[in-house]
Design an enzyme around this catalytic site. Sequence first.
Site, mmCIF file in Angstrom:
data_model
loop_
_atom_site.group_PDB
_atom_site.id
_atom_site.type_symbol
_atom_site.label_atom_id
_atom_site.label_comp_id
_atom_site.label_asym_id
_atom_site.label_seq_id
_atom_site.Cartn_x
_atom_site.Cartn_y
_atom_site.Cartn_z
ATOM 1 N N THR A 131 55.604 -18.870 52.086
ATOM 2 C CA THR A 131 56.792 -18.413 51.356
ATOM 3 C C THR A 131 57.559 -17.340 52.106
ATOM 4 O OG1 THR A 131 55.764 -18.907 49.238
ATOM 5 C CG2 THR A 131 57.508 -17.276 49.209
ATOM 6 N N ASP A 190 53.240 -24.877 54.930
ATOM 7 C CA ASP A 190 52.803 -24.276 53.681
ATOM 8 C C ASP A 190 51.293 -24.144 53.858
ATOM 9 O OD1 ASP A 190 53.659 -24.562 50.340
ATOM 10 O OD2 ASP A 190 51.582 -24.338 50.963
ATOM 11 N N THR A 194 50.356 -17.339 51.210
ATOM 12 C CA THR A 194 49.319 -16.593 50.493
ATOM 13 C C THR A 194 48.189 -17.493 49.983
ATOM 14 O OG1 THR A 194 50.594 -16.795 48.448
ATOM 15 C CG2 THR A 194 50.891 -14.774 49.730
ATOM 16 N N ASP A 195 48.495 -18.791 49.763
ATOM 17 C CA ASP A 195 47.512 -19.647 49.086
ATOM 18 C C ASP A 195 46.161 -19.692 49.793
ATOM 19 O OD1 ASP A 195 49.296 -20.161 47.098
ATOM 20 O OD2 ASP A 195 49.905 -22.135 47.836
ATOM 21 N N THR A 244 40.607 -11.882 48.395
ATOM 22 C CA THR A 244 40.778 -13.120 47.651
ATOM 23 C C THR A 244 42.127 -13.070 46.932
ATOM 24 O OG1 THR A 244 39.560 -14.612 46.187
ATOM 25 C CG2 THR A 244 39.609 -12.338 45.506
ATOM 26 N N THR A 300 28.054 -16.587 43.604
ATOM 27 C CA THR A 300 28.357 -16.453 42.180
ATOM 28 C C THR A 300 29.812 -16.821 41.864
ATOM 29 O OG1 THR A 300 28.537 -14.925 40.317
ATOM 30 C CG2 THR A 300 28.735 -13.951 42.517
#
Length: 337
Positions: A13, A56, A88-89, A161, A271
């Site tokens: 982006t 992307d 960012t994904d 994350t 986890t």
Amino acid sequence: MQNKVLIIYTGGTIGMVQGKDGSLHPFALEGIYQAVPQLEMCDYKIDSCQLENIIDSSNMTPKVWVDIAEIIEREYQHYDGFLVLHGTDTMAYTASALSFMLENLGKPVVLTGSQLPLGMLRSDGRENIISALEIVAGKELMIPEVCVFFENRLYRGNRSTKVSAENFDAFKSYNYPSLAKVGITMTYKKHLIMPQPEGALKVWKQFDEHIAVLKLFPGITKELVDSILHTPGLKGAIIEAYGSGNALTEEWFINSLQDAIHRGIVLIDVTQCKAGSVKLRQYAASCDMERIGVISGHDITIEAAVTKMMHVLGNYGSDAERVRKMLETPLRGEMEG
Ligand code: ASP
């Protein structure tokens, strides 16, 4: 002498500008000074380059990680630091992958992007680029790590994350504090930053993509578990378990895992919780997994677990003992020791 930084533009982006018709399309990198005129004021030299295909980051692959690492390897002696502009994904995956690839990194490699394109009035990209560049230029402190910079925080890349598809504050590092905070001044937390390495940079370029993520949920069936663990060519799987690494204790489940281990598939327990760590044996619900040889992923993120497993299998896959040892041990500060 003036410090020098290299911007590596990969897409996402951040690199979009609005055309006359209102649609968003990737900008030519030469246009960065137009989009961020404040860069003219920087007292370090900025060069830039871009990947052959601007993507992307949902289309990210290990091959592109290697392309980025090869640019850094080729230009390592010519720059004080590297800024990777990235969607960012999958930014946390690329940051993690680069951290494992770049052994003995002695200069900052910082990834940033934005939630709104640079070409839009309210874009968060401008602030992110300017602050990240300041860090990359390393005038105050040379950070020998792959990091993610977003909003006002610098994170260890393999601890980061993406947590929001909406907020400017899109990244978090739940299990390790941020390395720096940017306000009126830059506040570095020096005691949390890796020391300078002793050896020369070594770039590891192999990834083995034959891995799987098995996310547990109440009601998961034997068919699903078996079909994942019998994926042709599978070498490793990450079990995303509950809480402190707990899983169902039903016999069929443990037998399926044990059968996979006997077939040479390496299994790690991580986890599903965002914060905290796997603690095998804390509950009866994880004792069987430990007994049959599932490895604890401690407090590793799923992004770091995926890329670490691909990296370790890709480079040491023929040595099962070594693979196990490396997966159990922190390699680049990606998990507690
Ligand atoms: N889909 C975009 C990407 O990851 C989203 C972004 O850059 O924020 O490339």
